[in-house]
Design a protein around this motif. Sequence first.
Motif, PDB file in Angstrom:
ATOM      1  N   LEU A   1       0.941  -0.932  -0.200  1.00 56.06           N
ATOM      2  CA  LEU A   1      -0.092  -0.018   0.034  1.00 56.06           C
ATOM      3  C   LEU A   1       0.956   1.104  -0.059  1.00 56.06           C
ATOM      4  N   LEU A   2       2.349   1.040   0.916  1.00 60.83           N
ATOM      5  CA  LEU A   2       2.986   2.340   0.578  1.00 60.83           C
ATOM      6  C   LEU A   2       3.496   2.269  -0.883  1.00 60.83           C
ATOM      7  N   LYS A   3       3.699   1.113  -1.529  1.00 60.29           N
ATOM      8  CA  LYS A   3       4.603   1.929  -2.530  1.00 60.29           C
ATOM      9  C   LYS A   3       3.008   2.148  -3.026  1.00 60.29           C
ATOM     10  N   LYS A   4       2.191   1.925  -3.499  1.00 61.45           N
ATOM     11  CA  LYS A   4       0.608   2.241  -4.412  1.00 61.45           C
ATOM     12  C   LYS A   4       0.493   4.092  -3.487  1.00 61.45           C
ATOM     13  N   LEU A   5       0.894   3.947  -2.887  1.00 63.73           N
ATOM     14  CA  LEU A   5       0.760   5.657  -3.032  1.00 63.73           C
ATOM     15  C   LEU A   5       1.880   6.130  -3.375  1.00 63.73           C
ATOM     16  N   THR A   6       3.263   6.093  -3.128  1.00 58.48           N
ATOM     17  CA  THR A   6       4.173   6.675  -3.989  1.00 58.48           C
ATOM     18  C   THR A   6       4.292   6.266  -5.596  1.00 58.48           C
ATOM     19  N   ASP A   7       3.891   5.689  -5.904  1.00 65.78           N
ATOM     20  CA  ASP A   7       3.680   5.246  -7.490  1.00 65.78           C
ATOM     21  C   ASP A   7       2.653   6.155  -8.024  1.00 65.78           C
ATOM     22  N   ALA A   8       1.440   6.694  -6.824  1.00 67.20           N
ATOM     23  CA  ALA A   8       0.531   7.781  -7.335  1.00 67.20           C
ATOM     24  C   ALA A   8       1.022   8.712  -7.144  1.00 67.20           C
ATOM     25  N   GLY A   9       2.298   9.494  -7.174  1.00 64.47           N
ATOM     26  CA  GLY A   9       2.937  10.326  -6.396  1.00 64.47           C
ATOM     27  C   GLY A   9       2.501  11.230  -4.894  1.00 64.47           C
ATOM     28  N   ILE A  10       1.413  10.421  -3.894  1.00 64.54           N
ATOM     29  CA  ILE A  10       0.871  10.939  -3.020  1.00 64.54           C
ATOM     30  C   ILE A  10       2.122  10.496  -1.952  1.00 64.54           C
ATOM     31  N   ARG A  11       3.221  11.889  -1.041  1.00 63.05           N
ATOM     32  CA  ARG A  11       3.013  11.930  -0.394  1.00 63.05           C
ATOM     33  C   ARG A  11       3.041  10.768   1.110  1.00 63.05           C
ATOM     34  N   PRO A  12       3.370  10.113   1.316  1.00 61.33           N
ATOM     35  CA  PRO A  12       2.700   9.084   2.170  1.00 61.33           C
ATOM     36  C   PRO A  12       3.171   9.489   3.413  1.00 61.33           C
ATOM     37  N   SER A  13       2.055   9.042   4.313  1.00 65.20           N
ATOM     38  CA  SER A  13       1.484   9.604   5.484  1.00 65.20           C
ATOM     39  C   SER A  13       0.808   8.420   6.832  1.00 65.20           C
ATOM     40  N   MET A  14       1.026   8.675   7.830  1.00 69.69           N
ATOM     41  CA  MET A  14       0.758   7.778   8.437  1.00 69.69           C
ATOM     42  C   MET A  14      -0.588   7.307   8.432  1.00 69.69           C
ATOM     43  N   GLN A  15      -1.849   8.784   8.688  1.00 68.35           N
ATOM     44  CA  GLN A  15      -2.501   8.979   8.327  1.00 68.35           C
ATOM     45  C   GLN A  15      -3.103   8.006   7.630  1.00 68.35           C
ATOM     46  N   ARG A  16      -2.582   8.551   5.893  1.00 67.08           N
ATOM     47  CA  ARG A  16      -2.690   8.287   4.396  1.00 67.08           C
ATOM     48  C   ARG A  16      -3.288   6.721   4.535  1.00 67.08           C
ATOM     49  N   LEU A  17      -1.740   6.125   4.701  1.00 68.70           N
ATOM     50  CA  LEU A  17      -1.620   4.744   4.966  1.00 68.70           C
ATOM     51  C   LEU A  17      -2.845   4.096   5.373  1.00 68.70           C
ATOM     52  N   GLU A  18      -3.329   4.597   6.756  1.00 68.47           N
ATOM     53  CA  GLU A  18      -3.823   3.761   7.642  1.00 68.47           C
ATOM     54  C   GLU A  18      -5.538   4.030   6.997  1.00 68.47           C
ATOM     55  N   ILE A  19      -6.145   4.654   6.666  1.00 71.01           N
ATOM     56  CA  ILE A  19      -6.802   5.268   5.913  1.00 71.01           C
ATOM     57  C   ILE A  19      -6.829   3.967   4.164  1.00 71.01           C
ATOM     58  N   LEU A  20      -6.638   4.184   3.331  1.00 77.83           N
ATOM     59  CA  LEU A  20      -5.647   3.653   2.324  1.00 77.83           C
ATOM     60  C   LEU A  20      -6.334   1.880   2.967  1.00 77.83           C
ATOM     61  N   GLU A  21      -5.242   1.469   4.130  1.00 84.26           N
ATOM     62  CA  GLU A  21      -5.701  -0.063   4.675  1.00 84.26           C
ATOM     63  C   GLU A  21      -6.926   0.036   4.504  1.00 84.26           C
ATOM     64  N   PHE A  22      -7.414   0.852   5.782  1.00 80.74           N
ATOM     65  CA  PHE A  22      -9.224   0.618   5.563  1.00 80.74           C
ATOM     66  C   PHE A  22     -10.384   0.311   4.821  1.00 80.74           C
ATOM     67  N   ILE A  23      -9.809   0.984   3.859  1.00 78.83           N
ATOM     68  CA  ILE A  23     -11.173   1.192   3.225  1.00 78.83           C
ATOM     69  C   ILE A  23     -10.451  -0.108   1.909  1.00 78.83           C
ATOM     70  N   SER A  24      -9.307  -0.191   1.578  1.00 82.84           N
ATOM     71  CA  SER A  24      -9.277  -1.276   0.885  1.00 82.84           C
ATOM     72  C   SER A  24      -9.444  -3.047   1.778  1.00 82.84           C
ATOM     73  N   SER A  25      -9.475  -2.771   3.089  1.00 81.45           N
ATOM     74  CA  SER A  25      -9.884  -4.010   3.479  1.00 81.45           C
ATOM     75  C   SER A  25     -10.979  -4.283   3.711  1.00 81.45           C
ATOM     76  N   CYS A  26     -11.997  -2.850   3.674  1.00 83.10           N
ATOM     77  CA  CYS A  26     -13.803  -2.605   4.341  1.00 83.10           C
ATOM     78  C   CYS A  26     -14.430  -3.205   3.290  1.00 83.10           C
ATOM     79  N   ASP A  27     -15.646  -4.191   3.520  1.00 83.52           N
ATOM     80  CA  ASP A  27     -16.608  -4.294   2.632  1.00 83.52           C
ATOM     81  C   ASP A  27     -17.515  -3.881   2.809  1.00 83.52           C
ATOM     82  N   SER A  28     -17.981  -2.579   3.263  1.00 81.94           N
ATOM     83  CA  SER A  28     -18.651  -2.179   3.792  1.00 81.94           C
ATOM     84  C   SER A  28     -19.517  -0.382   3.455  1.00 81.94           C
ATOM     85  N   HIS A  29     -17.924   0.018   2.405  1.00 79.51           N
ATOM     86  CA  HIS A  29     -17.870   0.860   0.858  1.00 79.51           C
ATOM     87  C   HIS A  29     -18.222   3.043   2.350  1.00 79.51           C
ATOM     88  N   PRO A  30     -17.526   2.637   2.802  1.00 80.44           N
ATOM     89  CA  PRO A  30     -17.935   3.762   4.247  1.00 80.44           C
ATOM     90  C   PRO A  30     -17.664   5.514   3.651  1.00 80.44           C
TER      91      PRO A  30
END
Length: 141
Positions: A10-39
Motif C-alpha cells: 500500500l505504501l508503494k501504491k501511494l508513492t507510485d501515485a505521487g502521493i506523499r505517504p503519511s501514517m494517516q493516509r496509509l491507515e485510511i487506504l488500508e481501512f478502505i481496502s479491507s472494508c466491505d461496507s463502502h464507508p
Amino acid sequence: MKSYDDKTTLLKKLTDAGIRPSMQRLEILEFISSCDSHPTADEIYSFMHQNNPTLSRTTVFNSVKLLAENGLINDINISSGSTRYDSTLNTPHAHFICRTCKKIFDIPLDMSILTVPADFLCDNINVYFKGVCPECSKKQI
C-alpha cells in the motif's frame, strides 16, 4: 472484510501515485481496502478516531479526496445521501444498492467489456444496479 495488500504494498501504491505517504493516509487506504461496507468519510473518521484521538475530520476528508483523485479509491455516488468509498486495488466490480436496507454490495462484473468511443479518455468506470437484495426480498414474501 475484503482481503488487501500488506502495508508495504500500500505504501508503494501511494508513492507510485505521487502521493506523499503519511501514517494517516496509509491507515485510511488500508481501512478502505479491507472494508466491505463502502464507508463514508464520516464513518472512516469515526472508526479511525477511536484508535487515534488526535486525528482530525479534515485530515480524513482531505485524504479520501486525494486518494480518489489519484485513483487509489473510488468515490461511489449511488444515492443522494453521501459519498461512499471503495478500493480500486481489489478486483474491478460493479455495485448493487438495496432500496430496502440501503446496503451496497460488490457484484462481479467483467469490466473489460465496457468501452467508450475512441475520442474519449476514460479514467473511471462505475456501474450501479439498484433493487432489492436477496435478504430483503425474502422478508417481503
